[in-house]
Design a protein around this motif. Structure first.
Motif, PDB file in Angstrom:
ATOM      1  N   ALA A 205       0.839  -1.201   0.000  1.00 33.48           N
ATOM      2  CA  ALA A 205       0.000   0.000   0.000  1.00 33.48           C
ATOM      3  C   ALA A 205       0.875   1.252   0.000  1.00 33.48           C
ATOM      4  N   SER A 206       0.465   2.268  -0.747  1.00 31.03           N
ATOM      5  CA  SER A 206       1.248   3.498  -0.820  1.00 31.03           C
ATOM      6  C   SER A 206       0.576   4.642  -0.076  1.00 31.03           C
ATOM      7  N   ASP A 207      -0.729   4.580   0.096  1.00 29.61           N
ATOM      8  CA  ASP A 207      -1.433   5.658   0.790  1.00 29.61           C
ATOM      9  C   ASP A 207      -1.170   5.592   2.275  1.00 29.61           C
ATOM     10  N   ASP A 208      -1.181   6.749   2.927  1.00 31.00           N
ATOM     11  CA  ASP A 208      -1.005   6.790   4.368  1.00 31.00           C
ATOM     12  C   ASP A 208      -2.198   6.187   5.094  1.00 31.00           C
ATOM     13  N   VAL A 209      -3.412   6.446   4.570  1.00 23.97           N
ATOM     14  CA  VAL A 209      -4.628   5.858   5.128  1.00 23.97           C
ATOM     15  C   VAL A 209      -5.069   4.763   4.172  1.00 23.97           C
ATOM     16  N   HIS A 210      -5.209   3.548   4.679  1.00 21.21           N
ATOM     17  CA  HIS A 210      -5.466   2.401   3.821  1.00 21.21           C
ATOM     18  C   HIS A 210      -6.943   2.030   3.867  1.00 21.21           C
ATOM     19  N   MET A 211      -7.592   2.056   2.722  1.00 20.34           N
ATOM     20  CA  MET A 211      -8.969   1.619   2.593  1.00 20.34           C
ATOM     21  C   MET A 211      -8.991   0.291   1.857  1.00 20.34           C
ATOM     22  N   ILE A 212      -9.674  -0.680   2.447  1.00 15.85           N
ATOM     23  CA  ILE A 212      -9.725  -2.025   1.882  1.00 15.85           C
ATOM     24  C   ILE A 212     -11.185  -2.410   1.708  1.00 15.85           C
ATOM     25  N   GLY A 213     -11.540  -2.889   0.539  1.00 18.55           N
ATOM     26  CA  GLY A 213     -12.896  -3.353   0.280  1.00 18.55           C
ATOM     27  C   GLY A 213     -12.977  -4.869   0.278  1.00 18.55           C
ATOM     28  N   ILE A 214     -13.967  -5.408   0.946  1.00 16.86           N
ATOM     29  CA  ILE A 214     -14.254  -6.845   0.897  1.00 16.86           C
ATOM     30  C   ILE A 214     -15.618  -6.986   0.236  1.00 16.86           C
ATOM     31  N   TRP A 215     -15.614  -7.583  -0.935  1.00 19.26           N
ATOM     32  CA  TRP A 215     -16.805  -7.602  -1.777  1.00 19.26           C
ATOM     33  C   TRP A 215     -17.166  -9.039  -2.120  1.00 19.26           C
ATOM     34  N   GLY A 216     -18.459  -9.330  -2.146  1.00 24.58           N
ATOM     35  CA  GLY A 216     -18.884 -10.669  -2.526  1.00 24.58           C
ATOM     36  C   GLY A 216     -20.359 -10.904  -2.249  1.00 24.58           C
ATOM     37  N   ILE A 217     -20.777 -12.116  -2.529  1.00 27.46           N
ATOM     38  CA  ILE A 217     -22.176 -12.501  -2.417  1.00 27.46           C
ATOM     39  C   ILE A 217     -22.606 -12.545  -0.950  1.00 27.46           C
ATOM     40  N   GLY A 218     -23.860 -12.248  -0.718  1.00 26.79           N
ATOM     41  CA  GLY A 218     -24.397 -12.374   0.621  1.00 26.79           C
ATOM     42  C   GLY A 218     -24.297 -13.801   1.113  1.00 26.79           C
ATOM     43  N   GLY A 219     -23.880 -13.953   2.350  1.00 26.74           N
ATOM     44  CA  GLY A 219     -23.708 -15.296   2.896  1.00 26.74           C
ATOM     45  C   GLY A 219     -22.375 -15.911   2.567  1.00 26.74           C
ATOM     46  N   SER A 292      -8.081  12.527   4.726  1.00 28.66           N
ATOM     47  CA  SER A 292      -7.534  13.530   5.642  1.00 28.66           C
ATOM     48  C   SER A 292      -8.231  13.514   7.004  1.00 28.66           C
ATOM     49  N   TRP A 293      -9.378  12.864   7.089  1.00 30.35           N
ATOM     50  CA  TRP A 293     -10.065  12.749   8.381  1.00 30.35           C
ATOM     51  C   TRP A 293      -9.268  11.877   9.360  1.00 30.35           C
ATOM     52  N   PHE A 294      -8.427  11.008   8.828  1.00 36.32           N
ATOM     53  CA  PHE A 294      -7.792   9.994   9.658  1.00 36.32           C
ATOM     54  C   PHE A 294      -6.284  10.184   9.688  1.00 36.32           C
ATOM     55  N   LYS A 295      -5.685   9.763  10.784  1.00 35.72           N
ATOM     56  CA  LYS A 295      -4.244   9.883  10.950  1.00 35.72           C
ATOM     57  C   LYS A 295      -3.546   8.822  10.104  1.00 35.72           C
ATOM     58  N   PRO A 296      -2.374   9.148   9.553  1.00 33.61           N
ATOM     59  CA  PRO A 296      -1.615   8.143   8.790  1.00 33.61           C
ATOM     60  C   PRO A 296      -1.426   6.860   9.596  1.00 33.61           C
ATOM     61  N   GLY A 297      -1.557   5.749   8.907  1.00 30.95           N
ATOM     62  CA  GLY A 297      -1.478   4.443   9.558  1.00 30.95           C
ATOM     63  C   GLY A 297      -2.834   3.853   9.861  1.00 30.95           C
ATOM     64  N   SER A 298      -3.899   4.643   9.691  1.00 30.09           N
ATOM     65  CA  SER A 298      -5.252   4.131   9.924  1.00 30.09           C
ATOM     66  C   SER A 298      -5.659   3.177   8.819  1.00 30.09           C
ATOM     67  N   ILE A 299      -6.528   2.236   9.162  1.00 36.96           N
ATOM     68  CA  ILE A 299      -7.027   1.260   8.191  1.00 36.96           C
ATOM     69  C   ILE A 299      -8.549   1.256   8.238  1.00 36.96           C
ATOM     70  N   ILE A 300      -9.165   1.335   7.077  1.00 35.83           N
ATOM     71  CA  ILE A 300     -10.628   1.299   6.968  1.00 35.83           C
ATOM     72  C   ILE A 300     -10.999   0.105   6.104  1.00 35.83           C
ATOM     73  N   ILE A 301     -11.793  -0.791   6.665  1.00 32.62           N
ATOM     74  CA  ILE A 301     -12.245  -1.991   5.952  1.00 32.62           C
ATOM     75  C   ILE A 301     -13.735  -1.846   5.672  1.00 32.62           C
ATOM     76  N   ILE A 302     -14.126  -2.073   4.438  1.00 28.69           N
ATOM     77  CA  ILE A 302     -15.528  -1.903   4.021  1.00 28.69           C
ATOM     78  C   ILE A 302     -16.017  -3.214   3.423  1.00 28.69           C
ATOM     79  N   THR A 303     -17.136  -3.726   3.916  1.00 24.37           N
ATOM     80  CA  THR A 303     -17.742  -4.906   3.296  1.00 24.37           C
ATOM     81  C   THR A 303     -19.008  -4.491   2.565  1.00 24.37           C
ATOM     82  N   THR A 304     -19.204  -5.067   1.406  1.00 24.54           N
ATOM     83  CA  THR A 304     -20.361  -4.705   0.591  1.00 24.54           C
ATOM     84  C   THR A 304     -20.659  -5.807  -0.411  1.00 24.54           C
ATOM     85  N   ARG A 305     -21.890  -5.813  -0.910  1.00 23.85           N
ATOM     86  CA  ARG A 305     -22.251  -6.715  -2.012  1.00 23.85           C
ATOM     87  C   ARG A 305     -22.082  -6.031  -3.365  1.00 23.85           C
ATOM     88  N   ASP A 306     -21.842  -4.715  -3.356  1.00 27.72           N
ATOM     89  CA  ASP A 306     -21.811  -3.924  -4.584  1.00 27.72           C
ATOM     90  C   ASP A 306     -20.401  -3.383  -4.810  1.00 27.72           C
TER      91      ASP A 306
END
Length: 1038
Positions: A205-219, A292-306
């Motif tokens: 990862a190159s960004d200071d704040v890391h956003m990760i998406g977890i995507w897939g079918i329900g269940g 910019s809302w978050f301090k460098p080193g923060s990690i945001i994980i997002i789960t979605t079906r879309d």
């Protein structure tokens, strides 16, 4: 079926089942068939003629085998009681049933339970031969106890067909064994590689704040995967939050997203944030904004079906959830179907076919495994044949196989959860279901065992989205375009349309209605045609039955009071269907229930924040014979007559004394005994005297305000929870409550005496706040887990006997001079605050479980901490007289040590080799600090201001790699050190400068901590060491 008590440590058993039977009655028929069926399901079963080996004493092996079996099936037949052998077996079985994790299942083959219980009929005749034997009394008692356990009676089960009867027994045991074996780590099959795959992506990862998406079918396991990652790395972050159900909460109300945003820890530190089940871009825009809302080193994980939601928000790292491999799927399926990690012999090919059909979807695998558990091979073949006719993409239809297997009542309960009760507290759901005539506890248990619902740690009902939609489609499909003919209504627009157009029908049984300001005349007119309506829940659209959500969302609509005034001014002709069994109406605007409402079927009534003055207009007295659960709260409540509710089990009566129309206290009339009342909560009720003798079966009592006298009978055996607050009681005697588990007494400022029994064997929690007690002796409390004494400013004497289960103590603002906790060996957390007279504190010599010890503002001179290998935090603040701190041995796990304003002169850090935070601020007498080499290797914060001749001294290490899970990332730690020295008493002519150091270290961080160790260990002063110290720090800038 009734299971025995659970021991603290899970036991492993040699046999799954032990069969107890009379051979001459059942060995060659029923027992042989049952034994064969159990063996076919690989259920390890003990039957004497199959297991006993030649040369062994039968009685000895039987006793050992009974002790080593998980379940007992006792087959009572006509001649069972004629055998002393069988009766001795029974004695041992019932002994195990009481004392360990073993469960009895009685089977009444050709006798009735009453015959076994009372030794009459055929059983009495068989037992007669033992009347004069010494053990006759014990045998009679064992027979009675066994007959009192819920079991199976052949003539009343499966129409008396033995084959079907045996199949039910085997299926029940299969489900129980599966539940035992699946309980541990069942959700983590195949997760390790998935977790590592996502974690490894952070390395590039190159960004200071890391956003990760977890995507897939329900269940497909998105939430499980995100939770596993969160649990694994969350300790590395200063702030962390796992926000569930983003889609559901954000759509429930206009303020939903704002309430979720309040859970995000934007405190300036690195955070780990998981947003679970996101389905719209605006949710991410509100909750995460930009990096910019978050301090460098923060990690945001997002789960979605879309996936598009992630792309549109600029998420660079998107992981598609990999479904389970064949090997993983077989493992998971086997744990649900067989309670093991591989299929039972003979079911390998059938299991492979099921797993192939499920195509790696974890939810489908679990549901099908639960459905097929305990089924015969022909049933498996039939189920697989049916599966092959259903297209793979129609996941909901696959899941419906488990629904089809339910009996009719459990199907109805499932549909109620899917449409209405999901998210409710379990106990609230049970009340609603029981009000509608269901056996709710066993019904919910069956659904949970079959993986159709979940019950989380907060006792809330959960259900996967696929299953929820499946249930809702079942309700809709008979009349897909005619919701007025659906049995349950939960969609607001549909309900409004039905009521507004007067399309109500008798088909509707349940309505969950989030109020949107619909005209009451229209509402009442629509209800008139719903004559079979049994369940009505009217709630404003910001109130939820789940308290976790209630805390986040305001409880009233803007302008709602105006709407209610309009309702009243219209003089609406009130109507509620007489068939109604459960009525909950938040903010009910009227002064009473409709006069036309007979309420003959009403079992539950909840009117929170209502305008109710009294239940019936004009003081009319209607007896509510079926009412079991009643909750009334609001500012206008005047009176309640319990004589009109003879079968009431729970009552919550809360008067709000502030607000428009608020008057005096509520008058509660108790004309006589309330024999069925189990729960009672009264707030601002005229209850200056309360007589527990009128409520002999009361289990929980909560009284607030106005209480002066409490009358208690000789014993209150059913009372387990007692709460008083803001009462005028002067004395309280709980010696007559042998089964009390929870005592909470708060803000009873006149309470001077509390009498407790010599032995409070069941007491688990004791909380006393703001009382006038001078002495307190809690006697023997072997099961006490939590003790909370706050604001008892006159308490001078406190005695506690041996308390082996006590883990949490909080004591604040007492006059105690001595506190002896030497008999509390398993203490986990101890908080002593503002005990300004405390001179002596005695701790156990061994406190193996002690994690946190905090003491503020005491007069302790010495503190001796015994062997505490698990202590992680020690905080001694404003202990101005503290001269000596004794640690028996190294505290390897101590990471945070704070001592301020003490008289300590010396401190040895060699006993705390893994400190991360050390604060010795304002310990002005501290002149010697022993810091052996390596003792500060983990240090990230050090404050020595005011001690060791330092006017100020602050060291802080900010490690930018701490929030990353891949050590290969090259982010340099920043070490900051600044200090000033006082005038040195040994070199008064020295002009000491202020030294401020800032340095960047790439690899030689240990050299800095070694230099610190040398500096703070210098004595009698540090000023002569400064020049040498300055040169010793690599790349130091002054």
């Amino acid at each position: 079926m009734t299971s025995s008590s659970t021991s603290p440590v899970a036991k492993s058993f040699k046999y799954d089942v032990f069969l107890s039977f009379r051979g001459e009655d059942t060995r060659k028929n029923f027992i042989d068939h049952l034994y064969y069926a159990l063996q076919q399901k690989s259920i390890s079963t003990y039957k004497d003629d199959e297991r006993i080996k030649k040369g062994n004493r039968i009685s000895d092996e039987l006793m050992e085998s009974i002790a080593d079996s998980k379940f007992f099936i006792i087959v009572f037949s006509k001649n069972y009681a004629s055998s002393s052998w069988c009766l001795n077996e029974l004695l041992k079985i019932m002994e195990c049933h009481k004392s360990t994790q073993q469960t009895v299942y009685p089977v009444f083959y050709d006798v009735e339970p009453s015959e076994v219980r009372s030794q009459i009929g055929a059983v009495g005749e068989a037992f007669a031969k033992h009347e004069n034997e010494e053990a006759a009394g014990k045998w009679r008692k064992a027979l009675k106890e066994a007959a009192d356990v819920a079991g199976w009676e052949l003539k009343n089960t499966a129409d008396g067909h033995e084959a079907k009867f045996i199949r039910q027994i085997v299926e029940k045991l299969s489900l129980e064994l599966r539940a035992i074996n699946v309980r541990i780590d069942k959700n983590l099959v195949g997760m390790e590689t998935r977790i590592n795959g996502i974690i490894s992506s952070l390395g590039t990862a190159s960004d200071d704040v890391h956003m990760i998406g977890i995507w897939g079918i329900g269940g497909g396991g998105k939430t499980t995967l995100a939770r596993a990652i969160f649990n694994k790395i969350s300790f590395q972050f200063e702030g962390k939050s796992f926000i569930e159900n983003v889609r559901e909460v954000s759509k429930a109300s206009l303020s939903g997203l704002n309430s979720l945003k309040s859970q995000i820890p934007l405190n300036g530190g690195k955070v780990l944030l998981v947003l679970d089940d996101v389905d719209h871009l605006n949710q991410l825009e509100v909750l995460t904004g930009d990096p910019s809302w978050f301090k460098p080193g923060s990690i945001i994980i997002i789960t979605t079906r879309d996936e598009q939601v992630l792309v549109a928000h600029g998420v660079k790292f998107i992981h598609n959830v990999n479904l389970l491999s064949d090997k993983e799927a077989i493992w998971l399926f086997s744990r649900y179907a067989f309670g093991k990690e591989i299929p039972v012999q003979g079911y390998e090919e059938l299991s492979r076919q099921v797993v192939c059909y499920a195509a790696g979807l974890p939810l489908t695998i679990k549901v099908l495994g639960s459905f097929l558990c305990g089924k015969s091979k022909p049933e498996w073949v039939d189920a697989l044949a049916r599966l092959k006719t259903i297209p793979l993409e129609e996941t909901q239809k696959k899941l419906e196989l488990s629904y089809i297997s339910l009996d009719e009542e459990h199907k109805e309960i499932f549909l109620d959860v899917a449409t209405i009760l999901k998210g409710w507290l379990k106990n609230s759901a049970i009340e609603a279901l029981e009000s509608c005539g269901f056996y709710a506890r066993i019904g919910l248990r069956v659904l949970e065992q079959k993986s159709l619902i979940t019950i989380d740690g907060d006792e809330c009902l959960g259900m996967h989205d696929h299953l929820k939609e499946m249930g809702r489609n079942i309700v809709r499909r008979s009349h897909p375009n005619m919701p007025n003919k659906h049995s349950r209504l939960w969609v607001g627009k549909e309900i409004e349309d039905i009521l507004a157009n007067d399309m109500g029908t008798e088909a509707t049984r349940c309505i969950k209605f989030y109020y949107r300001g619909l005209d009451p005349q229209i509402t009442m007119k629509g209800l008139r045609k719903m004559k079979e309506l049994q369940f009505l829940d009217v709630t404003d659209n910001k109130v939820y039955p789940n308290p976790k959500i209630n805390k986040l969302i305001p409880n009233c609509l803007n302008g709602l009071e105006v709407v209610w005034r309009n309702w009243k001014s219209n003089k609406v002709s009130l109507y509620i269907p007489d068939a109604l069994r459960y009525l909950r109406w938040y903010n009910y605007p009227f002064r009473s229930l409709p006069k036309s409402f007979q309420a003959n079927n009403l079992a539950a009534l909840e009117m929170a924040e209502s305008g109710i003055v009294q239940l019936w207009k004009g003081g009319e007295k209607k007896v509510l014979n079926k009412l079991r659960f009643l909750l009334l709260s609001g500012p206008k409540l005047r009176s309640l007559d319990l004589g009109l509710t003879p079968n009431l089990e729970t009552l919550t009566l809360v008067k709000h004394v502030h607000g428009p129309g608020a008057g005096g206290l509520v008058e509660l009339h108790m004309p006589g005994e309330c024999l069925k009342l189990r729960f009672l909560e009264l707030d601002h009720v005229k209850s200056r005297m309360f007589d527990l003798g009128l409520t002999p079966n009361l289990e929980k009592l909560y009284l607030r305000r106005d209480l002066v006298e409490l009358h208690m009978p000789d014993t209150c055996p059913n009372l387990i929870s007692l709460h008083f607050s803001f009462s005028n009681l002067r004395t309280l005697d709980i010696g007559r409550t042998p089964n009390l588990e929870d005592l909470y007494v708060s803000s009873c400022y006149d309470l001077e005496e509390l009498h407790m029994a010599d032995k409070c064997l069941k007491l688990r929690s004791l909380c006393l706040v703001g009382l006038k007690l001078r002495t307190l002796d809690i006697g023997s409390t072997p099961n006490l887990k939590r003790l909370d004494l706050q604001g008892c400013n006159d308490l001078e004497e406190f005695h506690i006997a041996e308390s082996p289960m006590l883990t949490f103590i909080k004591i604040e603002c007492l006059k105690l001079r001595t506190l002896d906790l030497s008999l509390v060996p398993n203490l986990n957390k101890l908080f002593l605050s503002e005990c300004k007279d405390l001179v002596e504190l005695h701790l156990p010599g061994r406190s193996i479980n002690l994690i946190t010890l905090q003491c503020t503002n005491s007069k302790l001179r010495t503190l001796h901490i015994g062997l505490s290998p698990n202590l992680t935090g020690l905080y001694l603040t404003d202990c101005y007289d503290l001269e000596e701190l004794q640690l028996v041995d190294q505290c390897q796990k101590l990471v945070s040590l704070k001592i301020s304003n003490s008289k300590l002169r010396t401190l040895d850090l060699g006993l705390t080799p893994n400190l991360e935070k050390l604060n010795l601020r304002k310990c002005y007498d501290l002149v010697e600090l022993h810091a052996p080499i390596g003792c500060l290797k983990n240090l990230v914060h050090l404050d020595l201001s005011g001690c060791l001749a330092f006017r100020s001294f602050l060291f802080c290490l900010t490690d930018n790699t701490a929030g990353l899970v891949n050590e290969s990332l090259k982010v340099r730690p920043l070490a900051e050190l600044c200090f000033t020295l006082k005038i040195c008493p040994f070199h008064p002519d020295n002009h000491l400068l202020k030294f401020e150091f800032r340095c960047f270290h790439e690899e030689d961080l240990p050299s800095l901590t070694r230099s610190l160790e040398k500096l703070i260990s210098a004595r009698p002063c540090a000023c002569t060491k400064l020049e040498k110290f300055s040169r010793s720090i690599c790349r130091l800038q002054r």
